[in-house]
Design a protein around this motif. Structure first.
Motif, short mmCIF file in Angstrom:
data_model
loop_
_atom_site.label_atom_id
_atom_site.label_comp_id
_atom_site.label_asym_id
_atom_site.label_seq_id
_atom_site.Cartn_x
_atom_site.Cartn_y
_atom_site.Cartn_z
N PHE A 1 0.88 -1.17 0.00
CA PHE A 1 0.00 0.00 0.00
C PHE A 1 0.92 1.22 0.00
CE2 PHE A 1 -2.26 3.48 1.79
CZ PHE A 1 -3.61 3.30 1.49
N ASP A 2 0.84 2.01 -1.08
CA ASP A 2 1.83 3.06 -1.25
C ASP A 2 1.14 4.38 -1.59
OD1 ASP A 2 3.91 4.68 -2.03
OD2 ASP A 2 5.02 3.06 -3.03
N VAL A 3 1.35 5.43 -0.78
CA VAL A 3 0.72 6.73 -1.07
C VAL A 3 1.17 7.27 -2.41
CG1 VAL A 3 -0.06 7.96 0.97
CG2 VAL A 3 2.35 7.73 0.54
N ASP A 4 2.41 6.94 -2.80
CA ASP A 4 2.89 7.42 -4.11
C ASP A 4 2.03 6.86 -5.24
OD1 ASP A 4 4.82 8.99 -3.08
OD2 ASP A 4 6.42 7.49 -3.22
N ASP A 5 1.58 5.60 -5.07
CA ASP A 5 0.68 5.02 -6.09
C ASP A 5 -0.62 5.81 -6.15
OD1 ASP A 5 2.59 3.16 -6.38
OD2 ASP A 5 1.43 1.44 -5.63
N LEU A 6 -1.15 6.14 -4.95
CA LEU A 6 -2.40 6.92 -4.91
C LEU A 6 -2.22 8.22 -5.69
CD1 LEU A 6 -3.65 6.70 -1.20
CD2 LEU A 6 -4.60 5.58 -3.20
N MET A 7 -1.08 8.89 -5.42
CA MET A 7 -0.85 10.19 -6.05
C MET A 7 -0.65 10.06 -7.55
SD MET A 7 1.44 12.17 -3.19
CE MET A 7 2.85 11.87 -4.13
N MET A 8 0.16 9.08 -7.95
CA MET A 8 0.47 8.92 -9.39
C MET A 8 -0.79 8.50 -10.17
SD MET A 8 3.52 9.77 -10.01
CE MET A 8 3.60 10.95 -8.72
N ASN A 9 -1.57 7.57 -9.60
CA ASN A 9 -2.81 7.13 -10.26
C ASN A 9 -3.76 8.30 -10.45
OD1 ASN A 9 -3.15 3.79 -8.78
ND2 ASN A 9 -1.91 4.55 -10.44
N THR A 10 -3.97 9.06 -9.35
CA THR A 10 -4.91 10.17 -9.43
C THR A 10 -4.43 11.20 -10.45
OG1 THR A 10 -5.26 9.80 -7.09
CG2 THR A 10 -6.27 11.76 -8.01
N LEU A 11 -3.10 11.43 -10.44
CA LEU A 11 -2.53 12.35 -11.43
C LEU A 11 -2.86 11.84 -12.84
CD1 LEU A 11 -0.63 14.74 -12.17
CD2 LEU A 11 1.24 13.08 -12.18
N GLY A 12 -2.76 10.52 -13.03
CA GLY A 12 -3.05 9.92 -14.34
C GLY A 12 -4.47 10.22 -14.78
N ALA A 13 -5.43 10.09 -13.85
CA ALA A 13 -6.83 10.38 -14.21
C ALA A 13 -6.95 11.82 -14.68
CB ALA A 13 -7.74 10.12 -13.02
N MET A 14 -6.26 12.74 -14.00
CA MET A 14 -6.34 14.15 -14.37
C MET A 14 -5.65 14.40 -15.72
SD MET A 14 -8.25 15.11 -12.15
CE MET A 14 -8.49 16.79 -12.71
N VAL A 15 -4.52 13.71 -15.95
CA VAL A 15 -3.83 13.87 -17.24
C VAL A 15 -4.78 13.44 -18.36
CG1 VAL A 15 -1.95 12.98 -18.67
CG2 VAL A 15 -1.49 13.63 -16.31
N GLY A 16 -5.48 12.31 -18.16
CA GLY A 16 -6.43 11.82 -19.15
C GLY A 16 -7.53 12.84 -19.38
N PHE A 17 -8.01 13.43 -18.27
CA PHE A 17 -9.08 14.43 -18.35
C PHE A 17 -8.63 15.59 -19.24
CE2 PHE A 17 -11.15 18.28 -16.92
CZ PHE A 17 -12.47 17.90 -16.81
N TRP A 18 -7.40 16.08 -19.01
CA TRP A 18 -6.94 17.25 -19.79
C TRP A 18 -6.62 16.85 -21.23
CZ3 TRP A 18 -4.27 17.94 -14.66
CH2 TRP A 18 -5.01 18.82 -13.85
N MET A 19 -6.07 15.65 -21.40
CA MET A 19 -5.67 15.24 -22.74
C MET A 19 -6.87 15.11 -23.69
SD MET A 19 -2.59 12.54 -22.24
CE MET A 19 -3.07 11.54 -23.61
N VAL A 20 -8.00 14.62 -23.16
CA VAL A 20 -9.12 14.34 -24.05
C VAL A 20 -9.86 15.64 -24.46
CG1 VAL A 20 -11.08 13.96 -22.46
CG2 VAL A 20 -10.83 12.54 -24.50
N GLY A 21 -9.60 16.72 -23.70
CA GLY A 21 -10.28 18.00 -23.96
C GLY A 21 -10.23 18.42 -25.43
N PRO A 22 -9.00 18.61 -25.98
CA PRO A 22 -8.93 19.06 -27.38
C PRO A 22 -9.57 18.04 -28.34
CG PRO A 22 -6.78 19.18 -26.32
CD PRO A 22 -7.69 18.50 -25.35
N ALA A 23 -9.42 16.75 -28.04
CA ALA A 23 -9.98 15.73 -28.94
C ALA A 23 -11.50 15.80 -28.99
CB ALA A 23 -9.54 14.35 -28.47
N MET A 24 -12.11 16.31 -27.89
CA MET A 24 -13.58 16.34 -27.84
C MET A 24 -14.18 17.27 -28.88
SD MET A 24 -14.30 15.95 -23.83
CE MET A 24 -16.02 16.42 -23.81
N ARG A 25 -13.33 18.17 -29.42
CA ARG A 25 -13.86 19.05 -30.46
C ARG A 25 -14.16 18.28 -31.74
NH1 ARG A 25 -9.52 22.88 -29.51
NH2 ARG A 25 -9.97 23.52 -27.39
N VAL A 26 -13.42 17.19 -31.95
CA VAL A 26 -13.69 16.41 -33.17
C VAL A 26 -14.46 15.12 -32.89
CG1 VAL A 26 -11.87 17.27 -34.67
CG2 VAL A 26 -11.31 15.51 -33.00
#
Ligand SMILES: NC(=O)C1=CN([C@@H]2O[C@H](COP(=O)(O)OP(=O)(O)OC[C@H]3O[C@@H](n4cnc5c(N)ncnc54)[C@H](OP(=O)(O)O)[C@@H]3O)[C@@H](O)[C@H]2O)[C@H](O)CC1
Ligand SMILES: [K+]
Length: 665
Positions: free
Chosen positions: A169-194
């Motif tokens: 059980f690693d807090v770093d995993d919690l942080m990195m995973n959550t960061l990943g969800a946010m990266v995905g959120f931001w990355m898909v933004g521009p793609a949503m226009r098409v």
């Protein structure tokens, strides 16, 4: 690295099983909610399930050898944030100033594990924003909860299945995973226009879902067979308990009783729905969408029963099977066995006739774009429609002359719902339609005439501006100079409201051609509230004629700002699309704004369906209180687009009163 790959392979191998298990519930849910299932949604949903499967397998596998295994490094949770950075710096020779150490860094487990931890939830963030339409903070919370579920599952040894934690059980995993969800959120933004907008996909699915497709009907039949099979099994147990299980005739008749119950008795009780149809919101009706009688259900399913079993039973007789072995259709088999040659021919002829009729019906349904009609439906004069389709069909059959609509309005007003209130509801219904088709605030032009149809337009303009849509309302005169009531007081009200609440609504009074065209060119939606049921004549007078031409030009030729100017000018001069001289309806331009007509497209006679010069071509017409004769004729479809009804009030009691009144006349 190999572990990652083998876990994904495991997920791919188990996916078909999961897909198989979820398909029927998924289809039932989709059919209930939207009425039809676009491929795009299925692709997104199933890929999401596959992704979740991969994610969980990556996090949870491999499992320890046995329940009591102790994995030393996993026993004490790692609770220091950014521990992996310290460890990494302590254990490697990485130096930011020395480029030769950089490449080795990428191969360092601390680095690539952190990278994979980020990557793991990137798709989750993408799905959450694009498909589930979650905001950034909702994505943050969901991303965190998902990673927390991973880590706790590891910490608790698969929720107690193993006696000790088998991964750290690693807090770093919690942080990195959550960061990943946010990266995905931001990355898909521009793609949503098409990417296709799922709110529009849903809207289209709802529209397509008005039809009872073959797949939907087949699924409801399958569900009914499953239900009947289950009931049959229960009855079987009952018979066994009563010591009657060995008796063939009893079981044949109980099976038939179960089928009778599911396919005849239940529809009689529910006014036309088997349980499967109820689940998928389908209904058996007569071919004119009216309620079917009990004997029609009996005929429909009795024929189906015969159509499924009789050919097999007859065939088994024909090929000389022993009648005693073929069970329930024994009598037919027996007869068949004694009249073989005759029956072979009869059978072949019947099957051929059935095959030909099947082909004819299939081609007919394909060419006329009508639902496929089953032979038993044809004979019993029944068909299966969606509940919404039945409703719409019945509404379309209740067509009121324009004079009767006016009488209906008076009845409603006398009963305490004033015209102004009806106008408020009419305008709101139009605004709702625009919002369904243009879900995010975008420029809208409302063309408002000087009658009460224009009044509906003023209400729609305010309702849209209240939702942050920048609205341009075009009117021929000042609000105070409008003669019709309640349009005048409504327009004054909206005008005052706009200033007071600083709504994004600008009013252009009798704009010149260029200003008008510019406004329409920039619009994502156009509301046609120029002329309604009060329109008369075969020519629309200025200035409305120019407004209609501008809206039609934009619809068929695209926006002025986008090239092809000369070509468009010539087309405009010819003005063929307006005069209805083309045999086929002209093509809608790709970038045309969504055009919605209030009550009736301007220039179309609501009473006769005759199109004046010019006549506005809409994508959709929202008609008020009841369908008018001019809207239901198929030829007017090219002007009206799809017609929907805004009831405004429950008209049933008034319609009854109106019927009495008309009869007295
Ligand atoms: N049915 C309902 O429950 C409700 C309907 N509402 C809406 O009201 C309209 C009907 O409103 P009405 O005022 O009776 O008529 P219109 O607005 O459609 O049209 C009147 C104006 O049209 C002009 N007109 C007529 N013919 C022409 C023409 N050939 N060229 C140009 N202009 C024309 C007319 O001008 P005049 O100079 O002739 O007076 C009028 O200015 C209905 O359709 C609904 O949308 C209410 O919302 C309440 C509920
Ligand atoms: K109109």
């Amino acid at each position: 690295m190999n572990v990652y790959v083998s876990n994904i392979v495991m997920a791919a191998l188990s996916f078909p099983l999961i897909a198989f298990v979820i398909t029927i519930p998924y289809m039932v849910y989709q059919y209930r909610k939207f009425g039809s299932i676009p491929w795009l949604r299925t692709l997104v949903v199933y890929s999401f399930v596959f992704y979740l499967l991969c994610a969980y397998f990556l996090v949870l596998l491999p499992l320890p050898e046995d329940r009591t295994a102790i994995v030393p490094y996993a026993q004490t949770p790692q609770l220091v944030p950014f521990n992996f950075v310290h460890e990494f710096l302590a254990e490697t020779s990485f130096s930011p100033s020395n480029p030769s150490t950089w490449l080795a860094t990428l191969r360092d487990p601390y680095v690539y594990e952190a990278f994979f931890n980020v990557l793991l939830l990137v798709p989750l963030g993408m799905y959450l924003r694009y498909y589930f339409r979650r905001t950034w903070w909702q994505t943050l919370i969901i991303g965190f909860l998902v990673t927390l579920s991973f880590e706790t599952t590891q910490l608790t040894g698969l929720w107690g299945l193993y006696e000790h934690p088998y991964r750290l059980f690693d807090v770093d995993d919690l942080m990195m995973n959550t960061l990943g969800a946010m990266v995905g959120f931001w990355m898909v933004g521009p793609a949503m226009r098409v990417l296709p907008d799922f709110r529009l996909v849903n809207e289209e699915a709802r529209e397509a879902g008005m039809r009872a497709s073959v797949t939907k009907r087949a699924l409801s039949f399958l569900l009914d067979l499953l239900i009947a099979g289950f009931l049959g099994m229960l009855v079987g147990f009952g018979l066994a308990a009563a010591g009657l299980s060995g008796q063939e005739t009893i079981s044949v008749w109980t099976d038939r009783a179960v089928l009778l119950l599911c396919f005849v008795v239940v529809p009689v009780v529910t006014h036309g729905q088997t349980l499967g149809q109820k689940l998928l919101r389908l209904r058996i009706v007569r071919s004119d969408a009216s309620r079917a009688h009990w004997y029609q259900f009996l005929a429909r399913y009795g024929l189906l029963y015969l159509m499924i079993w009789a050919p097999f039973a007859a065939l088994s007789g024909v090929v000389g099977l022993d009648p005693s072995t073929s069970g329930e259709m024994g009598a037919i088999v027996n007869f068949a066995a004694h009249n073989q040659t005759l029956l072979v021919w009869a059978w072949v002829v019947l099957m051929a006739a059935w095959g030909v009729s099947l082909l004819v019906r299939a081609v007919r349904s394909w060419r006329l774009k009508r639902p496929f009609v089953m032979l038993n439906g044809l004979i019993s004069n029944t068909r299966i429609m969606t509940v919404a389709g039945v409703e719409r069909e019945r509404e379309r059959r209740c067509v009121l002359d324009v004079a009767d609509v006016a009488a209906l309005e008076r009845l409603i007003a006398d009963d305490g719902t004033p015209l102004a209130e009806l106008m408020e509801r009419a305008g709101t219904a139009v605004a709702d339609t625009v919002r369904l088709h243009v879900p995010d605030p975008a420029p809208v032009v409302v063309l408002a005439g000087a009658g009460n149809n224009g009044g509906d337009g003023w209400v729609a303009a305010r309702a849209l501006a209240e939702q942050d849509y920048p609205v341009t309302l075009i009117t021929s005169d000042l609000a105070e100079r409008i003669k019709a009531e309640p349009a005048r007081s409504t327009a004054l009200d909206v005008f005052a409201d706009t200033a007071e609440r600083d709504l994004p609504l600008r009013v252009l009074i009798a704009p010149d051609a260029d200003v008008l065209i510019d406004a329409i060119d920039g619009a994502e939606a156009v509301v046609d509230a120029i002329l309604g049921t009060g329109f008369a004549g075969d020519e629309v007078r200025p200035p409305y004629a120019a407004w209609i031409r501008a809206a039609n030009r934009r619809r068929f030729e695209g926006s002025r700002g986008k090239g092809r100017g000369r070509h468009r000018k010539r087309a405009l001069e010819r003005g063929r699309h307006e005069r209805g001289e083309r045999r086929s309806a002209p093509m809608r331009a790709k970038d045309a704004p969504f055009t919605v007509a209030v009550d009736v497209p301007s220039g179309l006679s609501a009473q006769t369906g005759a199109a004046a010069r010019p006549c506005l071509a809409a994508d959709m017409t929202v008609t008020m209180l009841a369908y008018k004769p001019g809207l239901v004729a198929t030829e007017t479809n090219r002007w009206t687009g799809m017609v929907t009804l805004a009831r405004l009030v429950d008209t049933k009691p008034y319609l009854a009163a109106l019927g009495d009144e008309l009869e007295d006349d």
